[in-house]
Design a protein around this motif. Structure first.
Motif, PDB file in Angstrom:
ATOM      1  N   TYR A  69      41.712  47.194  31.414  1.00  0.00           N
ATOM      2  CA  TYR A  69      40.804  46.675  32.282  1.00  0.00           C
ATOM      3  C   TYR A  69      41.323  46.627  33.525  1.00  0.00           C
ATOM      4  O   TYR A  69      41.024  47.315  34.619  1.00  0.00           O
ATOM      5  CB  TYR A  69      40.481  45.046  31.838  1.00  0.00           C
ATOM      6  CG  TYR A  69      39.412  44.363  32.925  1.00  0.00           C
ATOM      7  CD1 TYR A  69      38.232  44.118  32.279  1.00  0.00           C
ATOM      8  CD2 TYR A  69      40.092  43.698  34.355  1.00  0.00           C
ATOM      9  CE1 TYR A  69      37.184  44.213  33.450  1.00  0.00           C
ATOM     10  CE2 TYR A  69      39.135  42.793  34.774  1.00  0.00           C
ATOM     11  CZ  TYR A  69      37.559  43.081  35.028  1.00  0.00           C
ATOM     12  OH  TYR A  69      37.179  42.246  35.539  1.00  0.00           O
ATOM     13  N   THR A 121      34.782  44.238  42.985  1.00  0.00           N
ATOM     14  CA  THR A 121      34.240  43.346  42.109  1.00  0.00           C
ATOM     15  C   THR A 121      33.503  43.592  40.681  1.00  0.00           C
ATOM     16  O   THR A 121      33.097  42.943  40.240  1.00  0.00           O
ATOM     17  CB  THR A 121      33.994  42.465  43.548  1.00  0.00           C
ATOM     18  OG1 THR A 121      32.314  43.289  44.021  1.00  0.00           O
ATOM     19  CG2 THR A 121      34.623  41.934  43.607  1.00  0.00           C
ATOM     20  N   ASP A 122      33.313  45.107  40.831  1.00  0.00           N
ATOM     21  CA  ASP A 122      32.079  45.630  39.700  1.00  0.00           C
ATOM     22  C   ASP A 122      32.833  45.668  38.850  1.00  0.00           C
ATOM     23  O   ASP A 122      32.306  45.965  38.130  1.00  0.00           O
ATOM     24  CB  ASP A 122      31.217  46.917  40.571  1.00  0.00           C
ATOM     25  CG  ASP A 122      30.984  46.859  41.309  1.00  0.00           C
ATOM     26  OD1 ASP A 122      29.663  45.596  41.806  1.00  0.00           O
ATOM     27  OD2 ASP A 122      30.575  47.238  42.518  1.00  0.00           O
ATOM     28  N   THR A 123      33.775  45.635  38.226  1.00  0.00           N
ATOM     29  CA  THR A 123      34.703  45.741  37.026  1.00  0.00           C
ATOM     30  C   THR A 123      33.885  45.727  36.044  1.00  0.00           C
ATOM     31  O   THR A 123      34.087  45.880  35.037  1.00  0.00           O
ATOM     32  CB  THR A 123      36.394  45.787  37.179  1.00  0.00           C
ATOM     33  OG1 THR A 123      37.117  45.773  39.041  1.00  0.00           O
ATOM     34  CG2 THR A 123      37.676  46.152  36.249  1.00  0.00           C
ATOM     35  N   GLU A 124      34.325  43.984  35.923  1.00  0.00           N
ATOM     36  CA  GLU A 124      33.600  43.307  35.073  1.00  0.00           C
ATOM     37  C   GLU A 124      32.217  44.095  34.871  1.00  0.00           C
ATOM     38  O   GLU A 124      31.978  43.690  33.174  1.00  0.00           O
ATOM     39  CB  GLU A 124      32.966  41.972  35.616  1.00  0.00           C
ATOM     40  CG  GLU A 124      31.882  40.886  34.470  1.00  0.00           C
ATOM     41  CD  GLU A 124      31.851  39.716  34.652  1.00  0.00           C
ATOM     42  OE1 GLU A 124      31.320  38.856  33.965  1.00  0.00           O
ATOM     43  OE2 GLU A 124      33.279  38.860  35.349  1.00  0.00           O
ATOM     44  N   TYR A 136      33.902  48.246  33.561  1.00  0.00           N
ATOM     45  CA  TYR A 136      35.132  48.521  32.626  1.00  0.00           C
ATOM     46  C   TYR A 136      33.987  48.570  30.731  1.00  0.00           C
ATOM     47  O   TYR A 136      34.009  49.988  30.377  1.00  0.00           O
ATOM     48  CB  TYR A 136      35.596  47.384  32.320  1.00  0.00           C
ATOM     49  CG  TYR A 136      36.743  47.897  30.997  1.00  0.00           C
ATOM     50  CD1 TYR A 136      37.524  48.926  31.255  1.00  0.00           C
ATOM     51  CD2 TYR A 136      36.204  47.030  30.129  1.00  0.00           C
ATOM     52  CE1 TYR A 136      38.425  48.295  30.462  1.00  0.00           C
ATOM     53  CE2 TYR A 136      38.039  47.551  29.508  1.00  0.00           C
ATOM     54  CZ  TYR A 136      38.733  48.735  29.339  1.00  0.00           C
ATOM     55  OH  TYR A 136      39.671  48.723  27.942  1.00  0.00           O
TER      56      TYR A 136
END
Length: 167
Positions: A62, A29-32, A35
């Motif tokens: 992403y 959930t930390d990808t936003e 990235y």
């Protein structure tokens, strides 16, 4: 020595001295936030991690980052390796990462490295992280011979070491 004792409980929130920032295990959930942090510092990160890990690729998408963070999340849950993200207190921005891995090279029982995003290099935040990580590893982790790659040992020296012997 095994990688970690069976009863070891990894830290889930590590405040940096001075307040305002902390480390916690990274999640898909930390990808936003991850990235743009990674790709915004990609050239410098590649100069550090590229030869050793092949990361981060210039073409990383992403979705590839999401897949990577989900893998990290599974590895953390299984105590196979650890990736801690550096956040501001509100977790609105990811500012770096700390990696805690089983040894790939001889001479250590863990390999630790870390980074901050480009615009935080040379700042008080980077200095606070540089001071925190060795102390945190020594005080809260069960390692006798951690190798602090890029700090205690250069990446070039680490790459030249023989492979760790697995039992």
């Amino acid at each position: 020595m095994t990688w970690l004792p069976a009863d070891f409980v990894h830290p889930v929130h590590v405040p940096l001295p001075g307040g305002g920032h902390h480390l916690r295990p990274i999640a898909g959930t930390d990808t936003e936030l991850d990235y743009p942090a990674v790709m915004g510092s990609r050239e410098r990160l590649w100069s550090v991690y590229g030869e050793a890990w092949g990361w981060p690729a210039a073409t990383m998408t992403y979705q590839q980052d999401l897949d990577d963070l989900i893998r990290h999340e599974r590895e953390i849950a299984a105590h196979e390796s650890f990736n801690y993200a550096l956040f501001d207190e509100a977790e609105t921005v990811l500012l770096g990462c700390v990696y805690i891995d089983p040894p790939q090279k001889a001479g250590a029982d863990a390999e630790i490295s870390w980074w901050v995003v480009d615009d935080r290099v040379g700042t008080e935040l980077e200095r606070a992280l540089d001071a925190l990580v060795p102390r945190w590893i020594a005080e809260e982790w069960p390692f006798r011979e951690p190798c602090l790659i890029g700090h205690q040992v250069s990446w070039k020296e680490w790459l030249a070491r023989p492979a760790a012997v697995t039992v």
